[in-house]
Scaffold this motif. Structure first.
Motif, short mmCIF file in Angstrom:
data_model
loop_
_atom_site.label_atom_id
_atom_site.label_comp_id
_atom_site.label_asym_id
_atom_site.label_seq_id
_atom_site.Cartn_x
_atom_site.Cartn_y
_atom_site.Cartn_z
N PRO A 281 0.79 -1.22 -0.09
CA PRO A 281 -0.12 -0.02 0.06
C PRO A 281 0.82 1.15 -0.04
CG PRO A 281 -0.77 -1.59 1.62
CD PRO A 281 0.26 -2.08 1.07
N MET A 282 2.23 1.19 0.43
CA MET A 282 2.97 2.30 0.57
C MET A 282 3.68 2.48 -0.55
SD MET A 282 2.52 4.25 3.43
CE MET A 282 4.36 5.25 3.37
N LEU A 283 3.70 1.60 -1.59
CA LEU A 283 4.60 1.72 -2.80
C LEU A 283 4.31 3.14 -3.32
CD1 LEU A 283 6.64 0.63 -4.77
CD2 LEU A 283 4.55 -0.23 -6.04
N VAL A 284 3.11 3.48 -3.78
CA VAL A 284 2.92 4.87 -4.47
C VAL A 284 3.53 6.12 -3.63
CG1 VAL A 284 1.36 6.51 -5.35
CG2 VAL A 284 1.16 4.18 -5.88
N PRO A 285 3.12 6.30 -2.37
CA PRO A 285 4.00 7.27 -1.64
C PRO A 285 5.39 7.24 -1.59
CG PRO A 285 1.83 6.44 -0.25
CD PRO A 285 2.06 5.56 -1.66
N PHE A 286 6.04 6.20 -1.43
CA PHE A 286 7.32 5.83 -1.34
C PHE A 286 7.86 6.52 -2.91
CE2 PHE A 286 8.01 2.20 1.77
CZ PHE A 286 8.08 3.28 2.96
N LEU A 287 7.27 6.11 -3.79
CA LEU A 287 7.90 6.60 -4.99
C LEU A 287 7.74 8.38 -5.19
CD1 LEU A 287 6.29 3.96 -7.48
CD2 LEU A 287 8.91 4.25 -6.90
N ALA A 288 6.67 8.82 -4.78
CA ALA A 288 6.40 10.14 -4.62
C ALA A 288 7.64 10.92 -3.84
CB ALA A 288 4.93 10.51 -4.22
N MET A 289 7.89 10.45 -2.74
CA MET A 289 8.89 10.98 -1.95
C MET A 289 10.22 11.18 -2.73
SD MET A 289 8.06 8.92 1.56
CE MET A 289 6.44 8.52 2.13
N GLY A 290 10.29 10.09 -3.63
CA GLY A 290 11.53 10.20 -4.18
C GLY A 290 11.41 11.43 -5.27
N VAL A 291 10.43 11.65 -5.85
CA VAL A 291 10.34 12.63 -6.98
C VAL A 291 10.36 13.86 -6.15
CG1 VAL A 291 8.46 13.79 -8.32
CG2 VAL A 291 8.81 11.23 -8.30
N GLN A 292 9.63 14.11 -5.07
CA GLN A 292 10.11 15.29 -4.08
C GLN A 292 11.15 15.86 -4.07
OE1 GLN A 292 7.32 15.76 -0.94
NE2 GLN A 292 5.83 16.98 -1.83
N ILE A 293 11.79 14.62 -3.33
CA ILE A 293 13.50 14.84 -3.37
C ILE A 293 14.28 15.57 -4.43
CG2 ILE A 293 15.64 13.78 -2.53
CD1 ILE A 293 13.76 12.21 -0.47
N SER A 294 13.94 15.21 -5.45
CA SER A 294 14.76 15.30 -6.95
C SER A 294 14.32 16.66 -7.15
CB SER A 294 14.43 14.28 -8.04
OG SER A 294 14.79 13.00 -7.58
N LEU A 295 13.21 17.02 -7.19
CA LEU A 295 12.74 18.27 -7.53
C LEU A 295 13.16 19.51 -6.73
CD1 LEU A 295 8.97 17.47 -8.60
CD2 LEU A 295 10.97 18.39 -10.24
N GLN A 296 13.11 19.09 -5.22
CA GLN A 296 13.91 20.26 -4.47
C GLN A 296 15.39 20.64 -4.88
OE1 GLN A 296 12.13 19.75 -0.06
NE2 GLN A 296 11.63 17.74 -0.98
N ALA A 297 16.04 19.35 -5.08
CA ALA A 297 17.22 19.60 -5.39
C ALA A 297 17.39 20.48 -6.75
CB ALA A 297 18.06 18.26 -5.98
N VAL A 298 16.59 20.29 -7.82
CA VAL A 298 16.57 21.22 -8.97
C VAL A 298 16.34 22.53 -8.52
CG1 VAL A 298 15.36 21.61 -11.10
CG2 VAL A 298 15.92 19.36 -10.45
N PHE A 299 15.24 22.76 -7.59
CA PHE A 299 14.89 24.24 -7.38
C PHE A 299 16.18 24.93 -6.46
CE2 PHE A 299 10.30 22.43 -7.01
CZ PHE A 299 10.07 22.89 -8.48
N ALA A 300 16.76 24.06 -5.81
CA ALA A 300 17.96 24.61 -4.90
C ALA A 300 18.92 24.96 -5.88
CB ALA A 300 18.36 23.80 -3.94
N LEU A 301 19.39 23.99 -6.88
CA LEU A 301 20.62 24.33 -7.55
C LEU A 301 20.57 24.79 -8.99
CD1 LEU A 301 22.21 20.84 -6.35
CD2 LEU A 301 22.52 23.04 -5.61
N ALA A 302 19.55 24.58 -9.62
CA ALA A 302 19.35 24.93 -11.01
C ALA A 302 17.93 25.24 -11.34
CB ALA A 302 19.97 23.65 -12.00
N ALA A 303 17.61 26.41 -10.81
CA ALA A 303 16.28 26.76 -10.78
C ALA A 303 15.84 27.23 -12.31
CB ALA A 303 15.88 27.78 -9.68
N PRO A 304 14.82 26.85 -13.20
CA PRO A 304 14.51 27.23 -14.35
C PRO A 304 13.90 28.52 -14.31
CG PRO A 304 13.03 25.48 -13.50
CD PRO A 304 13.87 25.40 -12.43
N THR A 305 13.66 29.27 -15.29
CA THR A 305 13.20 30.68 -15.41
C THR A 305 11.75 30.80 -16.54
OG1 THR A 305 14.84 31.57 -16.85
CG2 THR A 305 15.25 31.82 -14.65
N GLY A 306 12.00 29.56 -17.15
CA GLY A 306 10.74 29.67 -18.27
C GLY A 306 9.56 29.25 -17.56
N LEU A 307 8.46 29.97 -18.20
CA LEU A 307 6.93 29.89 -17.56
C LEU A 307 6.69 28.30 -17.89
CD1 LEU A 307 4.48 31.12 -16.30
CD2 LEU A 307 3.78 31.54 -18.34
#
Length: 412
Positions: A281-307
C-alpha cells in the motif's frame, strides 16, 4: 442511494474550503506583506498560525468524528471556518487577520480526515484510497480557485473581497453537509458508549503502533511540502528566484493546484489498483517521496526561469505531494474502523505541526539575508531552506524504508 453524491461530494466541498484557505496566502501574501509592512518571518507566522490551530484541533476533531459522525462535526466546522474568513475580510490590522486565520484553521481541521472516516465506513477497504483521491480531485479545485481566478478578480474586489467570498461559500457548504450526509451507513451499530477519558485514551495505542512510528514521519514530510509551498512560499520563490511578475506567478500557481487535483485522483487510483493486485500500500507514496526530493534539488541548484518549465516542475512537485492521502489510507488499514477518525487526525496533527515549523523556519532562514531592492528575499536563502528540507526528507524516507519491511510483516 448514490454514495458518492450523498456522502463523499459534500465532504469534498469542505475540503475545497480546506485547500482554498491553505493556498490563498500564496497569491495575496505579497500584498499583505506590503500593506502591513511584514517581514518574511512575520509572513511565515501569519501562514503558520492557521496550521497551528489546524494541528491543535486534529485530535479533538478525530475524537468528535468517531463519536458524533462527519455530518454534525463538519457542518459545525464549516461555520467556524466561515467566521474566520469573514473576520479576515473585515480586519483593520494584522492581529485581526491572524485571529481570523486561527479560526479558519480550526474550521478546516477535519477536511481530509472526515472524508477518510466516511469513506472507511461506506466503501470496501481496497476502494478507500481511490474514492478519497477522487474526492480530493474536487477539493483541490479550491486551491485552483484562489490562484489565477482570484488573481484576476483582485483588482475588482481586493483581498478583502476574496475572503468574503470564501465566507459565503462556507455557509453554503455547511448547509449542504447538514442536509445531505447521513449520520452512519444503514444498519451500522454505533460503538458502545464510553467515558470521554476512555475514548481519548484510544490515541495511546495509535501513537505506539509500529505503522505509526515507522511510516508517519515520511508521510508527514511528503504532505507538509505541499502545505508549505502551496500555502505560502511558492509565490515568493517564483517572484524572487524565478523572477516572475504577478500574472505569471498566478499561472504557475494555477498549474500547481491543477496538478495537485490530478495527482490526488491518480495517486489514489494507482494505490488502490496496485493494492488490489498485491502491491504494498505504501509503494506509490514512497515513489512520490523520491520525486519530491529530486525536484527540491533542482529548485535549489538549477532553478529554471521559463514559464512552461516552471509550470511542469512545480506541477510535478504538487502531484508527488498529493500522494499523502494514499499513505494515510494505507496506515489507517492497520486499525479498526471505529478508530478511523482518530488515526487520520493523529497523522494530520503530526504533519501540521511540521508545517508550522517549516513555514516559520523558511521565513527565519530568508531573513538571514538582507531584503532585495524590490522588497523580496535573496535567492540564496531559498536554496539553503531547500537544502534543509531535502535533508529532512532523506532522513524520514530512510526511517520509513527500514520500517516498512517490519510493518508489512504485521499486515492483517
Amino acid at each position: 442511494m448514490n454514495i458518492f453524491l450523498r456522502v463523499t461530494a459534500p465532504l469534498a466541498a469542505m475540503n475545497f474550503l480546506n485547500q482554498a484557505s491553505r493556498a490563498v496566502l500564496a497569491v495575496i501574501g505579497p500584498a499583505l506583506a506590503l500593506e502591513f509592512a511584514l517581514s518574511a518571518s512575520d509572513l511565515g507566522l501569519l501562514a503558520a498560525v492557521m496550521f497551528m490551530a489546524y494541528a491543535a484541533t486534529q485530535l479533538p476533531a478525530g475524537l468528535a468524528l468517531d463519536l458524533f459522525g462527519a455530518r454534525r462535526v463538519q457542518a459545525t466546522l464549516a461555520l467556524t471556518a466561515g467566521s474566520g474568513f469573514l473576520l479576515c475580510a473585515l480586519a483593520e490590522g494584522i492581529g485581526t487577520v491572524m485571529l481570523g486565520r486561527l479560526l479558519t484553521g480550526i474550521g478546516i481541521a477535519a477536511g481530509l480526515t472526515a472524508m477518510l472516516k466516511a469513506n472507511t465506513q461506506w466503501y470496501p477497504r481496497h476502494r478507500v484510497a481511490a474514492m478519497t483521491g477522487t474526492a480530493l480531485l474536487i477539493g483541490a479545485m479550491g486551491g485552483m480557485s484562489v490562484t489565477l481566478p482570484l488573481s484576476t478578480l483582485l483588482p475588482l474586489i481586493g483581498w478583502r473581497g476574496g475572503f468574503a467570498l470564501l465566507a459565503g461559500l462556507s455557509l453554503v457548504v455547511a448547509l449542504w453537509i447538514w442536509l445531505s450526509v447521513p449520520d452512519a451507513p444503514p444498519g451500522q451499530a454505533r460503538p458502545a458508549g464510553r467515558s470521554l477519558v476512555a475514548e481519548a485514551q484510544a490515541f495511546g495505542p495509535i501513537f505506539r503502533h509500529p505503522a505509526f512510528i515507522g511510516l508517519v514521519p515520511a508521510v508527514c514530510v511528503l504532505s507538509a511540502m505541499n502545505f508549505t509551498y502551496q500555502g505560502l512560499w511558492a509565490g515568493p520563490w517564483l517572484r524572487d528566484v524565478a523572477g516572475l511578475g504577478a500574472d505569471a506567478r498566478a499561472v504557475v500557481l494555477f498549474a500547481y493546484a491543477g496538478c495537485m487535483a490530478v495527482g490526488s485522483f491518480t495517486t489514489g487510483q494507482l494505490a488502490s489498483w496496485g493494492q488490489a493486485r498485491g502491491a504494498p500500500p505504501m509503494l506509490v507514496p514512497f515513489l512520490a517521496m523520491g520525486v519530491q526530493i529530486s525536484l527540491q534539488a533542482v529548485f535549489a541548484l538549477a532553478a529554471p526561469t521559463g514559464l512552461v518549465a516552471l509550470c511542469l516542475l512545480w506541477g510535478l512537485f504538487a502531484m508527488a505531494g498529493s500522494a499523502g492521502p494514499a499513505a494515510y489510507a494505507a496506515i489507517g488499514q492497520r486499525f479498526p474502523a471505529e478508530l478511523a477518525g482518530r488515526v487520520a487526525t493523529a497523522i494530520n496533527a503530526a504533519m501540521l505541526c511540521l508545517v508550522f515549523i517549516l513555514q516559520s523556519l523558511i521565513g527565519a532562514v530568508l531573513d538571514l539575508w538582507p531584503r532585495t531592492a524590490t522588497g523580496g528575499w535573496d535567492p540564496a536563502g531559498y536554496s539553503w531552506a531547500l537544502a534543509c528540507t531535502i535533508a529532512l526528507h532523506l532522513l524520514a524516507l530512510l526511517w520509513a524504508w527500514r520500517a516498512a519491511r517490519r510493518v508489512r510483516a504485521s499486515a492483517p
